[in-house]
Each structure stands twice: as C-alpha cells, then as structure tokens.
Design a protein around this motif. Sequence first.
Motif, PDB file in Angstrom:
ATOM      1  N   ALA A 108       0.814  -1.214   0.000  1.00  0.00           N
ATOM      2  CA  ALA A 108       0.000   0.000   0.000  1.00  0.00           C
ATOM      3  C   ALA A 108       0.848   1.264   0.000  1.00  0.00           C
ATOM      4  CB  ALA A 108      -0.924  -0.004   1.219  1.00  0.00           C
ATOM      5  N   GLY A 132      -4.620   2.726   0.574  1.00  0.00           N
ATOM      6  CA  GLY A 132      -4.098   3.035   1.901  1.00  0.00           C
ATOM      7  C   GLY A 132      -3.227   4.265   1.973  1.00  0.00           C
ATOM      8  N   VAL A 143      -8.393   9.847  -0.488  1.00  0.00           N
ATOM      9  CA  VAL A 143      -8.611   9.488   0.918  1.00  0.00           C
ATOM     10  C   VAL A 143      -9.871  10.172   1.445  1.00  0.00           C
ATOM     11  CG1 VAL A 143      -7.628   9.597   3.234  1.00  0.00           C
ATOM     12  CG2 VAL A 143      -6.145   9.133   1.276  1.00  0.00           C
ATOM     13  N   THR A 194     -12.775   8.215   0.071  1.00  0.00           N
ATOM     14  CA  THR A 194     -12.923   6.931   0.770  1.00  0.00           C
ATOM     15  C   THR A 194     -13.487   7.112   2.167  1.00  0.00           C
ATOM     16  OG1 THR A 194     -11.025   6.059  -0.473  1.00  0.00           O
ATOM     17  CG2 THR A 194     -11.697   4.858   1.483  1.00  0.00           C
ATOM     18  N   ASN A 195     -12.946   8.073   2.906  1.00  0.00           N
ATOM     19  CA  ASN A 195     -13.449   8.319   4.261  1.00  0.00           C
ATOM     20  C   ASN A 195     -14.893   8.827   4.235  1.00  0.00           C
ATOM     21  OD1 ASN A 195     -10.965   7.568   5.265  1.00  0.00           O
ATOM     22  ND2 ASN A 195     -10.218   9.666   5.486  1.00  0.00           N
TER      23      ASN A 195
END
Length: 275
Positions: A136, A217, A224, A227-228
């Motif tokens: 990752a 990751g 990010v 995704t969050n």
Amino acid sequence: MSVSTRTARPAAAVRRPGGVLRLRRALTIVGGFVAVVGLWWLAAGFYGMPMLFPGPPDVVTQFRSVLADGSLAQAVSASLGRVAAGLVLGSLLGTLLGLLSGSSRVLEALLEPFISFFRFIPPLAWFAPILLWFGAGEPAKLTLILYTTVFVVAVNTAAGVRAVPGNKLRMAATFGARPWQTFLLVRLPASAAYILAGIRIALGNAFMTVVTAEMLGAPSGLGVIVTNGMATTNIRGVFVALITLGALGLIADRLFVALLRRFGARFGASPDVAR
C-alpha cells in the motif's frame, strides 16, 4: 492630426469585435456555471435529504471547514504530487515506446500488440494485483498512474513518427544523415505535436486515476477524502473532493494549453492541439 485620427479608427474597429467575443464568451461561461449550480440546488432541495445529496450551501460549509483545518490543502498537495510524478514518468516511457514502435517495422510488430492489449485494460482491474505486489506504499500508487498514462502517449507518439513525410527522411539521407541523426533531428521534432497531444490526454487520465490509486491506503489525498466520506456517509466531503479534483484538472489543462499556445509552434504543434 488627421492622419493619426484616420489610423486610430481602424485599430479601434479591429479591437472591438475581439473584445465583444471575449465578453460574450465570459458571459456564456458564467451563465453556464450559474445554471449548473442552480439546477444542483433545485435537485438537492427536491431530493430532500442533505445527508445523502447536499446542496451548494452544505458543500460550501464543508469547504470552509476543511480549508480552516488544513486537511484540504494537505490532500491537494499529496494528490498533485502523485499526478505529476506518474504523468512525467508515464510520458517519458510512453514517448520512448512510441518512438521505437514508429521508427522500426520490427519493433512495431513486437511492441504494438502489447501496447494495444494493455491500454484496453482499465487501471482499476490492476487494483488487487498491484496491492499484492507492491503493498500500500507510494510505488503502488505511482504504478497505477503511470500505467494509465503510458499507453496513450505511446500510441500518439507512434502515430506521429509514422506521419513524418517521406521527403524529409529522404532529404536527410541525401545530406548524409546517419540513422540516429535522422531519428533525433527529423523524426522526433516532427512528431512533437503528436507527443504533446498524447500528454494532454494522459493528464486527464492521471487525474481520473489518482482517486483509485489513493484508495490503496494513502495517508493523505483527495482519494482518501472520498474513501473516508463513503465510509462515514460524509457525502459533503465527497463532493468537496470531487469538485476540487475537477477544478485542479481544469486548471492544469488550461495551463498546459496556454504553454502550447506560447511555445508549441517551436515544436510544430498545430493550434488544434491547444484547443
């Protein structure tokens, strides 16, 4: 005095239509933006669930929040760094492959099937293998972005090399140019417009892929935030990331076009490439 008056009037007449066209274009852009935001506002109000479909005021509030805490600036910096690195490496490798493929019948027969094969496999399909092979870390993200840029540049470059007029090659041979001199001084400059067009397309591919790459990751990035936001049902955050990504891509493309218009003529780039 009469001479200066006569010369000033045609100049003003020449400038006026261009100014009117620019003003009309600016008003069209602003009007389109206002119309899209208005339709978005109406659609969000009609849906009636701001948590799932936030309207412009909710997204603006989220923008202010992530700007104030610095998380958006950190995400933008991380994503742009990945896009730039992947684009540069992919463009260099793609240009090399395209030059080799376009300059030799043997190399074309060897490389063209693989270039055509891999460019039809989307980067998302490589998500699991790359995660297993590289983990990752940053190499995995860079590999995905490089993958999505290299083949489009290679195809455009090869097309540019094949489009070099035969009379230029014959003229170079007549003056005693060696094969490597013909390659560097004739084929490469003549195919520069195709290479630049391929890089512009690859720029869009890199921006489209960075979100996928950052799902491997990443500690920070616009991917990010997406995704969050999906994990916590923070759709306002997702909207912020998507709007920011689109705005950054638009700015990058406009800067690239401006550079082409300014310096592209030196490399034989036609105005069509910079549209």
